[in-house]
Design an enzyme around this catalytic site. Structure first.
Site, PDB file in Angstrom:
ATOM      1  N   GLU A 284      12.186  -5.318  -3.687  1.00 23.12           N
ATOM      2  CA  GLU A 284      11.618  -6.308  -2.774  1.00 23.12           C
ATOM      3  C   GLU A 284      11.558  -5.777  -1.351  1.00 23.12           C
ATOM      4  O   GLU A 284      10.778  -6.247  -0.538  1.00 23.12           O
ATOM      5  CB  GLU A 284      12.453  -7.607  -2.788  1.00 23.12           C
ATOM      6  CG  GLU A 284      12.015  -8.584  -3.846  1.00 23.12           C
ATOM      7  CD  GLU A 284      12.586  -9.985  -3.658  1.00 23.12           C
ATOM      8  OE1 GLU A 284      13.319 -10.241  -2.677  1.00 23.12           O
ATOM      9  OE2 GLU A 284      12.301 -10.838  -4.515  1.00 23.12           O
ATOM     10  N   HIS A 305      20.667   7.037 -25.423  1.00 17.89           N
ATOM     11  CA  HIS A 305      20.117   6.968 -26.783  1.00 17.89           C
ATOM     12  C   HIS A 305      18.808   6.176 -26.808  1.00 17.89           C
ATOM     13  O   HIS A 305      18.329   5.818 -27.873  1.00 17.89           O
ATOM     14  CB  HIS A 305      21.144   6.339 -27.732  1.00 17.89           C
ATOM     15  CG  HIS A 305      22.396   7.172 -27.841  1.00 17.89           C
ATOM     16  ND1 HIS A 305      22.689   7.943 -28.937  1.00 17.89           N
ATOM     17  CD2 HIS A 305      23.397   7.387 -26.949  1.00 17.89           C
ATOM     18  CE1 HIS A 305      23.829   8.585 -28.731  1.00 17.89           C
ATOM     19  NE2 HIS A 305      24.279   8.265 -27.525  1.00 17.89           N
ATOM     20  N   LYS A 419       3.936 -17.107  -7.891  1.00 14.83           N
ATOM     21  CA  LYS A 419       4.316 -18.524  -7.725  1.00 14.83           C
ATOM     22  C   LYS A 419       3.073 -19.385  -7.550  1.00 14.83           C
ATOM     23  O   LYS A 419       2.971 -20.468  -8.127  1.00 14.83           O
ATOM     24  CB  LYS A 419       5.212 -18.683  -6.493  1.00 14.83           C
ATOM     25  CG  LYS A 419       6.632 -18.205  -6.691  1.00 14.83           C
ATOM     26  CD  LYS A 419       7.489 -18.656  -5.530  1.00 14.83           C
ATOM     27  CE  LYS A 419       8.789 -17.902  -5.480  1.00 14.83           C
ATOM     28  NZ  LYS A 419       9.489 -18.026  -4.220  1.00 14.83           N
TER      29      LYS A 419
END
Ligand code: PA5
Length: 445
Positions: A284, A305, A419
């Site tokens: 951010e 892995h 948003k």
């Protein structure tokens, strides 16, 4: 004390000297408060400036939660969530809620997603037990925590009545304005403040993170001491004497060489959420104007892995920062087995931490050989002090890094885009125009 080793960063001899003036300028811009986003530097001198009266109130509220409840539901998202969870797992470990050392209550985090199954699971875990709620939202209108708060508030009121619920709800929000401030005052909840000059991702050592951490049994005075010591140490203006500045310089050098991905790798599952906190802080703050390092976190040896193959041999875009915890809390040795069917007797009697260290060193050399430069940050142990120290280290480095990139490290305009679309599609008043346009686009999917 936190130390930084950059012997395996693959630096050419002149490179640090070449960036020294730029890094010095970024450091001074921050210290002099003359850069972009300077109004959001409340974290910078936090250990000197934090509200002692509120801190004492946080400690009293944590005690009250511990006396009244077995469980705390901390409701928040992003900066209002990640730091507290990172701190609790860092200190208490991934099974902290089951192991319950000391006075701490179990802490579950809600409101950081919209999953009904996740939310119902927390309700089931609480069952008939006593619980309290800390709702944490600067705005009070963020969809995920607002929805979760309605759900847990309703459960509290059903169980204890309105007056009883009031005694168990703590609101951490804006000092003066916003939906949650209004609601908390109308309902009579105890409130704590999200300071105006501290953005979400820099807020975990304010009431935002401190109340859940204290209720969960962390020693928040030790957290603040670690933060204070780091704050004093990283005021040092000489690049080679200041690891926070040096880390910013190294990241910048690697970035300009085309290493656009940083992997924060730890060998301790208790640091998984710390990796999540780091990702928000870095992404951010730096990911703007089509610039920035993409932050990834990994937990080794587990992830060796899975993504290990790529780090060793995939496209050469990444470097690795290993966050190494030197001392484990427990000694757990590998038993001897006369049958030795797994061929592991070479490690009989060896402590797991010793094996972990060999795995770390072997991996480091392999990844460096494969073309992934390595930085190593070492902390002595996983405790409250080290958490405060690390948090400040990353804040300070990141702020210098952001100024080096020429972006404002303290805003997050890009977070608004999703948003707006979500509000439009959910039918929130005021978004009608956008809704029609989005639905048209969705028809084509
Ligand atoms: O870092 C940020 O600013 C965000 O992650 C916010 O903390 C997050 O969106 C929550 O916002 P609020 O506290 O207003 O609910």
């Amino acid at each position: 004390m936190l130390t930084l080793n950059y012997q395996n960063a693959g630096l050419r001899p002149h490179e640090l000297e070449a960036v020294r003036p730029l890094v010095g300028a970024a450091f001074r811009t921050l210290a002099d408060r003359t850069g972009l986003g300077r109004e959001m530097l409340g974290w910078h001198d936090l250990p000197d400036a934090y509200d002692r009266e509120e801190f004492a109130r946080i400690q009293r509220a944590a005690k009250k939660i511990q006396q009244q409840s077995e469980v705390l539901v901390a409701i928040g998202i992003g900066g209002s969530y990640l730091g507290a969870r990172a701190g609790l797992e860092f200190v208490k470990g991934p099974f902290g809620n089951r192991l319950r050392q000391g006075d701490g209550v179990e802490v579950y985090f809600a409101g950081s997603n919209l999953s009904p199954d996740y939310t119902q699971d927390i309700l089931d875990i609480i069952g008939d037990r006593d619980f309290s709620v800390n709702v944490i939202s600067k705005s009070g209108t963020t969809t995920e925590p607002a929805a979760a708060f309605r759900i847990f508030k309703a459960k509290l009121e059903e169980k204890y009545g309105k007056a009883g619920a009031r005694e168990r709800i703590y609101a951490t929000t804006d000092a003066k304005k916003g939906a949650l401030r209004g609601l908390a005052e109308a309902e009579g909840y105890e409130t704590f403040v999200v300071p105006d000059n501290i953005g979400g991702r820099f807020s975990c050592l304010s009431a935002v993170g401190l109340l859940p951490m204290a209720a969960g049994g962390m020693e928040i005075e030790r957290v603040m001491q670690g933060c204070a010591d780091a704050c004093a140490r990283y005021r040092e203006p000489e690049l080679l004497e200041n690891d926070a500045m040096l880390y910013a310089a190294l990241r910048f050098i690697l970035y300009t060489r085309g290493k656009t991905v940083e992997i924060l790798a730890s060998y301790e599952p208790a640091l998984t959420m710390f990796g999540e906190w780091y990702k928000q802080l870095m992404a951010e703050s730096e990911g703007k104007e089509h610039k920035g390092l993409f932050p990834v976190s990994a937990n080794f040896t587990t992830d060796l892995h899975s993504i290990g193959q790529f780090i060793q041999d995939g496209s050469r875009t990444m470097f690795e920062t290993v966050l190494w915890v030197k001392n484990a809390r427990h000694a757990v040795a590998v038993p001897h087995d006369p049958a030795n069917v797994d061929g592991l007797n070479f490690a009989s009697g060896m402590d797991l931490q010793q094996m972990n260290e060999k795995a770390m060193l072997g991996t480091l050399l392999a990844h460096v050989d494969g073309g992934a430069p390595n930085l190593v940050l070492t902390i002595e142990r996983r405790d409250d002090y080290a958490f405060g120290e690390l948090v400040y280290f990353f804040w300070k480095s990141l702020a210098v890094s952001g100024y080096l990139l020429g972006v404002n490290p303290f805003d997050q305009p890009g977070v608004e885009a999703y948003k707006k679309n979500m509000f439009a599609l959910l039918g929130k008043p005021g978004y009608e125009g956008a809704k029609a346009a989005l639905e048209e686009r969705l028809k084509a999917l």
